[in-house]
Design a protein around this motif. Structure first.
Motif, mmCIF file in Angstrom:
data_model
loop_
_atom_site.group_PDB
_atom_site.id
_atom_site.type_symbol
_atom_site.label_atom_id
_atom_site.label_comp_id
_atom_site.label_asym_id
_atom_site.label_seq_id
_atom_site.Cartn_x
_atom_site.Cartn_y
_atom_site.Cartn_z
ATOM 1 N N LEU A 48 0.853 -1.180 0.000
ATOM 2 C CA LEU A 48 0.000 0.000 0.000
ATOM 3 C C LEU A 48 0.892 1.234 0.000
ATOM 4 C CD1 LEU A 48 -2.487 -1.155 2.790
ATOM 5 C CD2 LEU A 48 -2.758 -1.399 0.310
ATOM 6 N N MET A 49 0.702 2.100 -0.980
ATOM 7 C CA MET A 49 1.580 3.267 -1.081
ATOM 8 C C MET A 49 0.749 4.539 -1.130
ATOM 9 S SD MET A 49 4.367 1.685 -3.745
ATOM 10 C CE MET A 49 5.818 2.391 -3.009
ATOM 11 N N ASP A 50 1.018 5.439 -0.179
ATOM 12 C CA ASP A 50 0.220 6.656 -0.027
ATOM 13 C C ASP A 50 1.001 7.854 -0.575
ATOM 14 O OD1 ASP A 50 -1.548 8.560 0.645
ATOM 15 O OD2 ASP A 50 -1.548 8.171 2.801
ATOM 16 N N GLU A 51 0.818 8.160 -1.824
ATOM 17 C CA GLU A 51 1.549 9.249 -2.487
ATOM 18 C C GLU A 51 3.030 9.237 -2.131
ATOM 19 O OE1 GLU A 51 -0.237 13.056 -2.646
ATOM 20 O OE2 GLU A 51 -2.225 12.322 -2.154
ATOM 21 N N PRO A 52 3.706 8.134 -2.360
ATOM 22 C CA PRO A 52 5.054 8.002 -1.817
ATOM 23 C C PRO A 52 6.074 8.931 -2.465
ATOM 24 C CG PRO A 52 4.569 6.162 -3.257
ATOM 25 C CD PRO A 52 3.304 6.941 -3.106
ATOM 26 N N PHE A 53 5.831 9.339 -3.712
ATOM 27 C CA PHE A 53 6.870 10.105 -4.406
ATOM 28 C C PHE A 53 6.488 11.573 -4.565
ATOM 29 C CE2 PHE A 53 7.125 5.809 -6.673
ATOM 30 C CZ PHE A 53 7.863 5.266 -5.630
ATOM 31 N N ALA A 54 5.408 11.987 -3.892
ATOM 32 C CA ALA A 54 4.888 13.331 -4.124
ATOM 33 C C ALA A 54 5.885 14.415 -3.729
ATOM 34 C CB ALA A 54 3.584 13.526 -3.356
ATOM 35 N N ALA A 55 6.728 14.122 -2.743
ATOM 36 C CA ALA A 55 7.629 15.163 -2.245
ATOM 37 C C ALA A 55 8.987 15.124 -2.936
ATOM 38 C CB ALA A 55 7.806 15.030 -0.733
ATOM 39 N N LEU A 56 9.153 14.252 -3.917
ATOM 40 C CA LEU A 56 10.481 14.098 -4.532
ATOM 41 C C LEU A 56 10.597 14.927 -5.810
ATOM 42 C CD1 LEU A 56 11.004 10.259 -4.178
ATOM 43 C CD2 LEU A 56 11.694 12.084 -2.634
ATOM 44 N N ASP A 57 11.829 15.221 -6.197
ATOM 45 C CA ASP A 57 12.017 15.919 -7.460
ATOM 46 C C ASP A 57 11.767 14.947 -8.609
ATOM 47 O OD1 ASP A 57 14.832 14.957 -8.618
ATOM 48 O OD2 ASP A 57 14.932 15.084 -6.435
ATOM 49 N N GLU A 58 11.605 15.511 -9.810
ATOM 50 C CA GLU A 58 11.140 14.701 -10.928
ATOM 51 C C GLU A 58 12.126 13.594 -11.301
ATOM 52 O OE1 GLU A 58 9.756 16.872 -14.505
ATOM 53 O OE2 GLU A 58 7.878 16.651 -13.391
ATOM 54 N N ILE A 59 13.414 13.886 -11.247
ATOM 55 C CA ILE A 59 14.407 12.886 -11.651
ATOM 56 C C ILE A 59 14.356 11.680 -10.712
ATOM 57 C CG2 ILE A 59 16.859 12.488 -12.019
ATOM 58 C CD1 ILE A 59 16.953 15.655 -12.400
ATOM 59 N N ALA A 60 14.323 11.984 -9.420
ATOM 60 C CA ALA A 60 14.250 10.891 -8.441
ATOM 61 C C ALA A 60 12.938 10.133 -8.609
ATOM 62 C CB ALA A 60 14.357 11.451 -7.033
ATOM 63 N N ARG A 61 11.868 10.864 -8.922
ATOM 64 C CA ARG A 61 10.562 10.222 -9.044
ATOM 65 C C ARG A 61 10.540 9.264 -10.232
ATOM 66 N NH1 ARG A 61 7.062 14.511 -8.409
ATOM 67 N NH2 ARG A 61 6.676 14.806 -10.622
#
Lengths: 261, 276
Positions: free
Chosen positions: A161-174
């Motif tokens: 279950l993943m709750d917006e896990p990458f929302a706070a990351l920059d685009e490259i990392a995402r």
């Protein structure tokens, strides 16, 4: 994914409504079947109760009405089969990376020595073997999220279950984590429920998308039939992806248009 | 309180030492040039020689005050942490006891000291006084720390570590587990901050109680020496005792700051250097 008979249902949510103690109705008439092995995204505006759905599946909250069932399983306690990844990495700042990954096993009574192999394995999955001794504050945001994913994988969950896990990351990392996540899912054959408010992310990752309405949340449309082929940089820049994003955006727009009087 | 830096420029040590040396030199010069009598203001050199001459007496007093301070601090840690843990485990206990801890804190202890002296032997009363003032910062800081665990981490705990049965015993077991795995390490920085405050307060409590105890005599600490020297107009010795008292406070502060640094250096923002 090859077209065969539909995969068995792993978790079934039926007629769910959730009213918080402060009177806010988060979910109403929410139905969703999660199929084994799929990557399903819950897509919807902020505050539509996406996170609440995850918490209900995990058993961290009880529905006010309706039921959450695991049709294929006789056990009543499924917490050991679930991996949970939050929007923040939520690591323990006082513990190094290996000990952070150990936490779920430790809470289940596994000693550090017995857990060692599992910790190494989980860190290898997210490419962080060399950072076992590092402390969270020494890592970048993307690496912290990788640790968080390794921690969620340490119990070898059937359901992630993943709750917006990458929302706070920059685009490259995402983008990198998006690709890694898909690779992990195909390697581990786990089911993923992924909460996001990004059309582009859901289009890239999902095998199915459930579009939710604004509060009180419910599933208003399901988008299936994703374009085939591997997900990689070529796909991200290709026409099929652009078309899919347009399709999803249109569904989302139609829904919000219907709701506004 | 300023965070302790791992490496600081030598100026940060040299400059205050230079200021200190200059102040002492000026003091010495003024006393000599103006011929101020030692019973009004003794020169630093006289204070130093008095310190050496009266060392046996002063040393015994120093050990007494230091012992009281450390014992008071230790008891405050035991009591403060113990009560904080108890309060964090049970809401009922928290509601019933916490207000009294606050009452204890807001009452100026110097007002209790004479009472304590009536009910207890002198050394116990002095210790009780030191304990009373040092207790509250440990309690309130530890409580704050115990409650400062990331909410999502607590959810993870619930997901993986919650009890399978709902019996009160199982629930207590789960709370103890959360306490040990999550709350204890999360509370450490706040606890250490409370400890540093409590160290200074414990010394103040001991001094206040010794002064209130006054002339009671045997096993007397530095504060009693100060009162005694004042009565006898032995001002150089008064200053010597004062210097020792200040040194005790400084030593205590440095020791607790070092402990703080040692325990948090790997992970806490207040210590790890930002530049890289």
């Amino acid at each position: 994914m090859p077209m065969m008979q539909p995969a068995p249902t792993l978790v079934s949510l039926k007629g769910i409504s959730k009213i918080f103690s402060n009177g806010v109705t988060a979910l109403s008439g929410f139905d969703l079947d999660i199929h084994a092995g799929e990557f399903i995204s819950l897509l919807g505006p902020s505050g539509c109760g996406k996170s609440t759905v995850l918490r209900l599946i995990a058993g961290l909250a009880e529905p006010t009405a309706g039921s959450v069932t695991w049709p294929g399983s006789r056990d009543s306690d499924h917490r050991g089969e679930i991996g949970f990844v939050f929007q923040d990495a939520t690591l323990m700042p006082w513990a190094n990376v290996a000990d952070n990954v150990w936490l779920p096993l430790r809470l289940r009574g596994v000693s550090r020595r017995d857990a060692q192999d599992r910790i190494v394995e989980s860190l290898a999955l997210v490419g962080l073997n060399d950072f076992a001794k590092a402390y969270p504050r020494e890592l970048s945001g993307g690496m912290r999220m990788r640790v968080s994913i390794a921690r969620a994988l340490s119990l070898k969950p059937r359901l992630l279950l993943m709750d917006e896990p990458f929302a706070a990351l920059d685009e490259i990392a995402r983008f990198r984590l998006n690709d890694d996540l898909l690779r992990l899912q195909s390697e581990l054959r786990c089911t993923v429920v992924f909460v996001t408010h990004s059309v582009y992310e859901s289009a890239y990752l999902s095998s199915r998308i459930a579009v939710m309405s604004a509060r009180p949340g419910r599933v208003v449309a399901a988008i299936e039939g994703m374009p085939p082929g591997p997900r990689a940089e070529d796909f991200r820049t290709g026409a099929a992806y652009a078309q899919l994003c347009r399709r999803i955006s249109q569904v989302l727009l139609d829904q919000t248009a219907e709701e506004r009087p | 309180m300023a965070p302790v830096r791992t490496q600081s420029s030598p100026l940060k040590i040299v400059l205050p030492l230079a200021v200190f040396a200059a102040a002492v030199a000026a003091w010495e010069a003024i006393v000599r040039l103006k011929g101020i009598p030692p019973y009004i203001l003794p020169a630093p050199s006289l204070i130093a020689t008095t310190m050496v001459a009266d060392w046996l007496l002063l040393q015994a007093s120093l050990l007494t005050t230091l012992g009281t301070t450390l014992a008071g601090l230790a008891l405050a840690v035991v009591g403060g942490v113990g009560l904080a843990v108890l309060l964090s485990l049970s809401r009922i206990v928290e509601y019933s006891l916490y207000p009294f801890a606050v009452v204890l804190q807001v009452t100026p202890v110097i007002a209790i000291a004479p009472l304590l002296l009536i009910y207890m032997p002198q050394d116990v009363a002095v210790l009780a006084c030191a304990w009373l003032v040092a207790f509250f910062p440990v309690l309130s800081n530890t409580m704050l720390g115990l409650q400062s665990v990331d909410r999502n981490l607590m959810e993870l705990f619930e997901l993986y570590g919650a009890p399978t049965s709902q019996s009160p015993l199982a629930r207590l077991g789960a709370r103890l587990k959360a306490l040990w795995y999550l709350r204890r390490p999360a509370a450490l920085p706040a606890f250490l901050a409370g400890l540093r405050i409590a160290g200074g307060l414990s010394l103040i409590g001991a001094v206040v109680a010794e002064m209130a105890a006054g002339s009671a005599g045997a096993g007397s600490g530095l504060a009693y020496r100060i009162i005694e020297s004042q009565y006898r107009l032995n001002i150089p010795r008064l200053f010597a005792a004062l210097v020792l008292l200040a040194a005790t406070g400084i030593g205590l502060f440095l020791a607790l700051a070092a402990l703080n640094h040692l325990l948090l250096r790997r992970w806490h923002e207040s210590i790890v250097r930002r530049d890289r």
